[in-house]
Write a protein that holds these residues in place. Structure first.
Motif, short mmCIF file in Angstrom:
data_model
loop_
_atom_site.label_atom_id
_atom_site.label_comp_id
_atom_site.label_asym_id
_atom_site.label_seq_id
_atom_site.Cartn_x
_atom_site.Cartn_y
_atom_site.Cartn_z
N ALA A 218 62.35 -40.56 -41.33
CA ALA A 218 63.31 -40.46 -40.23
C ALA A 218 64.74 -40.36 -40.76
O ALA A 218 65.56 -39.59 -40.23
N ARG A 227 63.63 -36.56 -35.64
CA ARG A 227 63.76 -37.98 -35.98
C ARG A 227 63.11 -38.83 -34.89
O ARG A 227 62.42 -39.82 -35.17
N GLU A 231 60.04 -41.50 -35.34
CA GLU A 231 60.21 -42.91 -34.99
C GLU A 231 59.23 -43.36 -33.90
O GLU A 231 58.85 -44.53 -33.84
#
Length: 379
Positions: A218, A227, A231
């Motif tokens: 990330a 990202r 996550e």
């Protein structure tokens, strides 16, 4: 108010307590846990090390055993066997009530022999004989070297708790090794109805490693959307892996091979979910407990997780929810270059080390206590 512990039992899951030490027995704490619906217990060297270093509960026995010239390992075994016998006796009513399904206490072979098949068999056999209780498990690590030991001990009628299972492949190998041991007994015309085993499948340790790798990826993602997708996979691998292992369990008990053993009275080797306390404080305390509820399973929890459960939990059958999503999550990890085979190999290696290091510390602590108490050092 709904009692979460008993509600788990109504959903087919037994709750076991991970935390045996002497004062739990002497103060009536274990008896109260049984009254509250706890159906079994486990322990490990790290728990013993803290109890011996932090209390005087074992001092008299350490001094007496040390005065006989026993080394630290022999002293530990004598202490553990005494505690496990007492715990098994307290749990015996559960074992009788459930016709041998629950009411077990577990003692592991030395973590220092996790990579030695012959030593594991010999130690498992010796501890089983010393405990001399029908409602105990001998914990055997699910390493490649442990698999033949599982089969050999099962063939001899030893109850086996296979520990340190992280991968689905290792889980299947452990289940098949146990079945092979039962088949050997069946060929000799020996009874299978009292043979007991659980396969301890670890959960949160998977996320600890996977989340670390996700965080690295990330940080390197240039696109905010990418990202976010990375996550979003945090905290998902352990549950997905465990859910698919349960699907493997269902396939095994539906097989012709198992049907032949069941016809002779054999009982399934239940999946036991271990390491179900969260390691990341950002996650809900009962993340893993609530996500892995289903029939023919066990969940073993440490004191803090048990207390969180007592405060209230959402208990419903979740173990077979969103199996397709679980597969997709693991596939997404693979697409990011996070191989579950690599992850589970790494956590197994780490797990063996994390069992061995506290055991070595335990032996050092016993030596220190013996010296402090004036007992002679073994030679």
């Amino acid at each position: 108010m709904i009692d979460p512990i008993r509600e788990l039992a109504r959903h087919g899951q037994s709750l076991w307590y991970d935390g045996l030490k002497r004062d739990l027995i002497r103060t009536g704490g274990l008896a109260r846990l049984v009254e509250d619906g706890v159906r079994g217990l486990t322990t490990n060297p790290a728990i013993y090390e803290k109890a011996i270093a932090g209390t005087a509960d074992y001092d008299a026995d350490i001094a007496a055993l040390g005065s006989r010239g026993l080394d630290a390992k022999a002293i530990y075994e004598a202490l553990a066997i005494q505690d496990l016998r007492a715990a098994a006796d307290l749990m015996r009513a559960v074992w009788d009530e459930t016709d041998g399904r629950d009411g077990f206490a577990s003692l592991e072979v030395s973590p220092l022999v996790a990579l030695d098949t012959r030593a594991t068999i010999e130690e498992g056999r010796r501890l089983w004989k010393a405990l001399a209780r029908p409602n105990v498990f001998i914990k055997v690590p699910g390493t490649p070297e442990g698999m033949p030991a599982i089969e050999a001990l099962a063939a001899e009628g030893v109850n086996v708790n296979v520990t340190l299972l992280f991968s689905r492949a290792a889980y299947r190998q452990a289940a098949e090794a146990w079945m092979a041991g039962l088949e050997a007994r069946a060929r000799r015309g020996e009874a299978l109805s009292r043979a007991a085993s659980v396969a301890s499948f670890f959960v949160s340790r998977i996320d600890t490693l996977v989340d670390r790798r996700l965080d690295e990826k990330a940080r390197g993602a240039a696109d905010p959307g990418e990202r976010g997708r990375i996550e979003a996979l945090r905290g998902k691998a352990g549950i997905a892996n465990a859910k698919l292992a349960y699907q493997d369990f269902k396939e095994l008990v539906a097989s012709e091979r198992w049907a032949a053993l069941a016809a002779r009275g054999a009982r399934p080797q239940r999946v036991l979910f271990a390491s179900t306390s969260v390691k990341d404080p950002r996650y809900p305390e009962l993340l893993y407990v609530e996500a892995l509820v289903g029939p023919e399973t066990v969940d073993t929890v440490p004191p803090d997780t048990l207390e969180a459960l007592r405060r209230g939990a959402t208990v419903r059958d979740t173990l077979e929810d969103e199996i397709g999503l679980a597969r997709a999550q693991l596939a997404a990890l693979e697409s990011l270059g996070i191989s579950m085979d690599t992850v589970t190999d790494a956590v197994l290696e780490e797990g063996v080390r994390k069992f061995a290091e506290p055991f070595q510390q335990l032996l050092a602590t016993i030596d220190a206590r013996r010296a402090h108490l004036g007992a002679p050092t073994a030679h």
